[in-house]
Design a protein around this motif. Structure first.
Motif, PDB file in Angstrom:
ATOM      1  N   TRP A 140      35.870  42.018  47.072  1.00 39.63           N
ATOM      2  CA  TRP A 140      35.490  41.710  48.447  1.00 39.63           C
ATOM      3  C   TRP A 140      36.698  42.085  49.302  1.00 39.63           C
ATOM      4  O   TRP A 140      37.828  42.179  48.817  1.00 39.63           O
ATOM      5  N   ASP A 141      36.474  42.343  50.574  1.00 36.21           N
ATOM      6  CA  ASP A 141      37.599  42.735  51.423  1.00 36.21           C
ATOM      7  C   ASP A 141      38.569  41.565  51.572  1.00 36.21           C
ATOM      8  O   ASP A 141      38.218  40.507  52.104  1.00 36.21           O
ATOM      9  N   SER A 142      39.766  41.754  51.090  1.00 36.83           N
ATOM     10  CA  SER A 142      40.814  40.734  51.132  1.00 36.83           C
ATOM     11  C   SER A 142      42.156  41.442  51.308  1.00 36.83           C
ATOM     12  O   SER A 142      43.015  41.438  50.417  1.00 36.83           O
ATOM     13  N   PRO A 143      42.344  42.097  52.455  1.00 31.66           N
ATOM     14  CA  PRO A 143      43.501  42.978  52.629  1.00 31.66           C
ATOM     15  C   PRO A 143      44.849  42.272  52.501  1.00 31.66           C
ATOM     16  O   PRO A 143      45.775  42.840  51.905  1.00 31.66           O
ATOM     17  N   LEU A 154      33.497  50.854  44.192  1.00 27.76           N
ATOM     18  CA  LEU A 154      32.862  51.257  45.441  1.00 27.76           C
ATOM     19  C   LEU A 154      31.534  50.551  45.687  1.00 27.76           C
ATOM     20  O   LEU A 154      30.992  50.641  46.792  1.00 27.76           O
ATOM     21  N   ALA A 155      31.028  49.823  44.686  1.00 24.60           N
ATOM     22  CA  ALA A 155      29.774  49.095  44.854  1.00 24.60           C
ATOM     23  C   ALA A 155      29.930  47.839  45.700  1.00 24.60           C
ATOM     24  O   ALA A 155      28.934  47.262  46.151  1.00 24.60           O
ATOM     25  N   PHE A 156      31.170  47.405  45.921  1.00 20.69           N
ATOM     26  CA  PHE A 156      31.450  46.193  46.688  1.00 20.69           C
ATOM     27  C   PHE A 156      32.190  46.556  47.978  1.00 20.69           C
ATOM     28  O   PHE A 156      32.728  47.666  48.106  1.00 20.69           O
ATOM     29  N   PRO A 157      32.263  45.650  48.952  1.00 19.41           N
ATOM     30  CA  PRO A 157      33.004  45.946  50.192  1.00 19.41           C
ATOM     31  C   PRO A 157      34.451  46.346  49.879  1.00 19.41           C
ATOM     32  O   PRO A 157      35.137  45.657  49.117  1.00 19.41           O
ATOM     33  N   PHE A 158      34.895  47.449  50.471  1.00 16.37           N
ATOM     34  CA  PHE A 158      36.226  47.936  50.115  1.00 16.37           C
ATOM     35  C   PHE A 158      37.007  48.550  51.267  1.00 16.37           C
ATOM     36  O   PHE A 158      38.185  48.894  51.107  1.00 16.37           O
ATOM     37  N   GLU A 159      36.406  48.709  52.438  1.00 15.97           N
ATOM     38  CA  GLU A 159      37.049  49.478  53.510  1.00 15.97           C
ATOM     39  C   GLU A 159      38.388  48.875  53.946  1.00 15.97           C
ATOM     40  O   GLU A 159      39.372  49.595  54.147  1.00 15.97           O
ATOM     41  N   GLU A 160      38.444  47.549  54.106  1.00 17.37           N
ATOM     42  CA  GLU A 160      39.699  46.918  54.527  1.00 17.37           C
ATOM     43  C   GLU A 160      40.744  46.988  53.419  1.00 17.37           C
ATOM     44  O   GLU A 160      41.941  47.192  53.677  1.00 17.37           O
ATOM     45  N   ASN A 161      40.312  46.818  52.177  1.00 11.70           N
ATOM     46  CA  ASN A 161      41.237  46.952  51.054  1.00 11.70           C
ATOM     47  C   ASN A 161      41.771  48.377  50.954  1.00 11.70           C
ATOM     48  O   ASN A 161      42.951  48.595  50.652  1.00 11.70           O
ATOM     49  N   LEU A 162      40.893  49.346  51.202  1.00 10.78           N
ATOM     50  CA  LEU A 162      41.308  50.748  51.146  1.00 10.78           C
ATOM     51  C   LEU A 162      42.410  51.034  52.159  1.00 10.78           C
ATOM     52  O   LEU A 162      43.386  51.747  51.863  1.00 10.78           O
ATOM     53  N   LYS A 163      42.286  50.473  53.359  1.00 11.00           N
ATOM     54  CA  LYS A 163      43.316  50.678  54.374  1.00 11.00           C
ATOM     55  C   LYS A 163      44.678  50.216  53.881  1.00 11.00           C
ATOM     56  O   LYS A 163      45.697  50.888  54.088  1.00 11.00           O
ATOM     57  N   VAL A 164      44.703  49.069  53.195  1.00 12.21           N
ATOM     58  CA  VAL A 164      45.965  48.535  52.667  1.00 12.21           C
ATOM     59  C   VAL A 164      46.529  49.454  51.594  1.00 12.21           C
ATOM     60  O   VAL A 164      47.737  49.752  51.577  1.00 12.21           O
ATOM     61  N   ILE A 165      45.673  49.910  50.697  1.00  8.89           N
ATOM     62  CA  ILE A 165      46.114  50.795  49.621  1.00  8.89           C
ATOM     63  C   ILE A 165      46.767  52.046  50.188  1.00  8.89           C
ATOM     64  O   ILE A 165      47.829  52.484  49.722  1.00  8.89           O
ATOM     65  N   THR A 221      40.015  30.320  39.588  1.00  6.13           N
ATOM     66  CA  THR A 221      40.622  30.871  40.798  1.00  6.13           C
ATOM     67  C   THR A 221      40.769  32.362  40.595  1.00  6.13           C
ATOM     68  O   THR A 221      41.516  32.813  39.715  1.00  6.13           O
ATOM     69  N   ILE A 222      40.057  33.135  41.407  1.00 10.89           N
ATOM     70  CA  ILE A 222      40.030  34.588  41.255  1.00 10.89           C
ATOM     71  C   ILE A 222      40.535  35.239  42.522  1.00 10.89           C
ATOM     72  O   ILE A 222      39.954  35.057  43.593  1.00 10.89           O
ATOM     73  N   ASN A 223      41.634  35.953  42.405  1.00  5.68           N
ATOM     74  CA  ASN A 223      42.252  36.582  43.572  1.00  5.68           C
ATOM     75  C   ASN A 223      42.422  35.594  44.716  1.00  5.68           C
ATOM     76  O   ASN A 223      42.118  35.880  45.883  1.00  5.68           O
ATOM     77  N   GLY A 224      42.893  34.389  44.369  1.00  8.69           N
ATOM     78  CA  GLY A 224      43.214  33.383  45.366  1.00  8.69           C
ATOM     79  C   GLY A 224      42.050  32.560  45.871  1.00  8.69           C
ATOM     80  O   GLY A 224      42.239  31.703  46.734  1.00  8.69           O
ATOM     81  N   VAL A 225      40.849  32.794  45.346  1.00  9.25           N
ATOM     82  CA  VAL A 225      39.655  32.092  45.825  1.00  9.25           C
ATOM     83  C   VAL A 225      39.060  31.254  44.693  1.00  9.25           C
ATOM     84  O   VAL A 225      38.882  31.756  43.570  1.00  9.25           O
ATOM     85  N   GLU A 226      38.741  29.985  44.995  1.00  6.56           N
ATOM     86  CA  GLU A 226      38.106  29.120  43.999  1.00  6.56           C
ATOM     87  C   GLU A 226      36.651  29.564  43.802  1.00  6.56           C
ATOM     88  O   GLU A 226      35.905  29.723  44.767  1.00  6.56           O
ATOM     89  N   LYS A 227      36.247  29.730  42.545  1.00  9.73           N
ATOM     90  CA  LYS A 227      34.905  30.215  42.243  1.00  9.73           C
ATOM     91  C   LYS A 227      34.231  29.345  41.190  1.00  9.73           C
ATOM     92  O   LYS A 227      34.869  28.903  40.232  1.00  9.73           O
ATOM     93  N   GLU A 228      32.938  29.105  41.393  1.00  8.27           N
ATOM     94  CA  GLU A 228      32.128  28.504  40.348  1.00  8.27           C
ATOM     95  C   GLU A 228      31.669  29.606  39.398  1.00  8.27           C
ATOM     96  O   GLU A 228      31.371  30.718  39.831  1.00  8.27           O
ATOM     97  N   ILE A 229      31.595  29.295  38.130  1.00  8.36           N
ATOM     98  CA  ILE A 229      31.073  30.244  37.150  1.00  8.36           C
ATOM     99  C   ILE A 229      29.784  29.668  36.588  1.00  8.36           C
ATOM    100  O   ILE A 229      29.782  28.601  35.970  1.00  8.36           O
ATOM    101  N   ARG A 230      28.695  30.361  36.825  1.00  3.56           N
ATOM    102  CA  ARG A 230      27.396  29.910  36.331  1.00  3.56           C
ATOM    103  C   ARG A 230      27.073  30.570  34.988  1.00  3.56           C
ATOM    104  O   ARG A 230      27.638  31.612  34.640  1.00  3.56           O
TER     105      ARG A 230
END
Length: 331
Positions: free
Chosen positions: A45-48, A72-83, A266-275
């Motif tokens: 997800w975009d997390s620049p 590329l299947a997920f949002p990437f434009e903001e991350n791409l700018k950082v890269i 915790t995945i890339n700084g975000v708390e996530k539930e795993i189903r």
């Protein structure tokens, strides 16, 4: 010889951008310090700001160049700018069309771009777009697999397609040791990309239980059981754990969306539930029913006998390939 560098790196070895966060700064830096190409995994997800910190953290651990992988299947434009702003050495892209516009953006920033493909047609599109190298993924690979062809047939077809254009071909799928490395070179590849072997390293961010399973479980299967809701139409290769064997025939209409929560991470700084049946592998922070979580692995997993430092894996691949080459091809 073939074990020598590609894309300006000392060795023709690439550590895959293991997701969602298994390929973190410590793994990538260890691979880079050993002379190979390590790839961070960009968040899905975009997390620049977070991605920029990952890149900066990696640079505190190595003075060598490295890259970042983007799905590329997920949002990437903001991350791409950082890269591109951070001018990492390599942008690796997967599961989407590597367009000429994307290639031009990377090249304008001084970044090399390397798509991963699973078909000859996708390789042709990448060549036409002007990429710097191509990772050719066979059906033997662990994790999400975009093509149906085996590596032994697909690599030579792409090599022939590239011809004398000077685009290095990097083989991926089921390779874990020096024998696989030399075999890939014999098929015409100039390098190899390894995922499962680098999950099973001291520096990877995988949960210890996941690493243990990679050593203990010998069989994998190509399936679509996990992550159907979040990433539909994305088959994958997983370990045949007891849980998977019990649920491998999960009806096609069922997915993780309405299943119970079996853990947290915790995945890339975000708390996530795993189903149940989610497509998220357990990382070091994961708690819960680990035995029921997905564990991706390639077909070569049975050849992994121990958890090693990533630098030792690179060394064994290089020295082993040199030895095999001297013994068998330079007589």
């Amino acid at each position: 010889m073939g074990w020598r560098g590609i894309l300006g790196f000392e060795y023709g070895i690439v550590q895959a951008p293991l997701g969602p966060d298994i390929a973190g700064p410590h793994l990538v830096a260890a691979v880079a310090n050993a002379g190979a190409l390590g790839l961070l995994r960009s968040p899905d997800w975009d997390s620049p700001d977070y991605l920029r910190e990952l890149i900066k953290k990696t640079r505190t651990l190595t003075g060598k160049p490295f890259g970042v992988g983007v799905v590329l299947a997920f949002p990437f434009e903001e991350n791409l700018k950082v890269i591109l702003e951070e001018k990492v050495a390599v942008l690796q892209v997967y599961w989407g069309h590597c367009t000429k516009d994307l290639v031009n953006k990377a090249h304008s920033a001084g970044v090399k771009i390397v798509p991963q493909v699973g078909t000859v047609e996708a390789a042709k599109q990448a060549i036409d777009a002007g990429v710097d190298a191509i990772i050719v993924q066979g059906r033997e690979a662990g994790g999400h697999v975009i093509g149906q062809d085996g590596l032994i047939s697909l690599v030579p077809m792409v090599v022939d397609l590239v011809g004398d254009r000077g685009i290095p071909i990097i083989a991926a799928g089921g390779i874990v040791d020096a024998r696989g490395y030399v075999a890939a070179l014999a098929l015409g590849a100039q390098g190899i990309c390894l995922g499962t072997r680098f999950v099973a390293t001291e520096e990877s961010y995988a949960h210890p239980e996941y690493k243990r399973k990679l050593v203990e479980v010998d069989e994998t299967e190509y399936t679509d059981v996990f992550g159907r809701a979040r990433w539909p139409g994305a088959p994958h290769r997983v370990l045949q754990t007891p849980f998977y064997k019990e649920w491998r025939t999960l009806p096609a209409h069922e997915n993780e969306a309405n299943k119970p929560v079996i853990g947290h991470s915790t995945i890339n700084g975000v708390e996530k539930e795993i189903r149940l049946f989610a497509g998220t592998v357990p990382n070091k922070t994961t708690a819960g029913d680990l035995e029921s979580m997905v564990m991706y692995a390639g077909q070569g997993v049975a050849l992994i006998k121990e958890i090693l430092p990533a630098g030792e894996v690179v060394k064994m691949l290089v020295e082993g390939a040199q030895l095999i080459t001297r013994q068998n091809f330079l007589k």
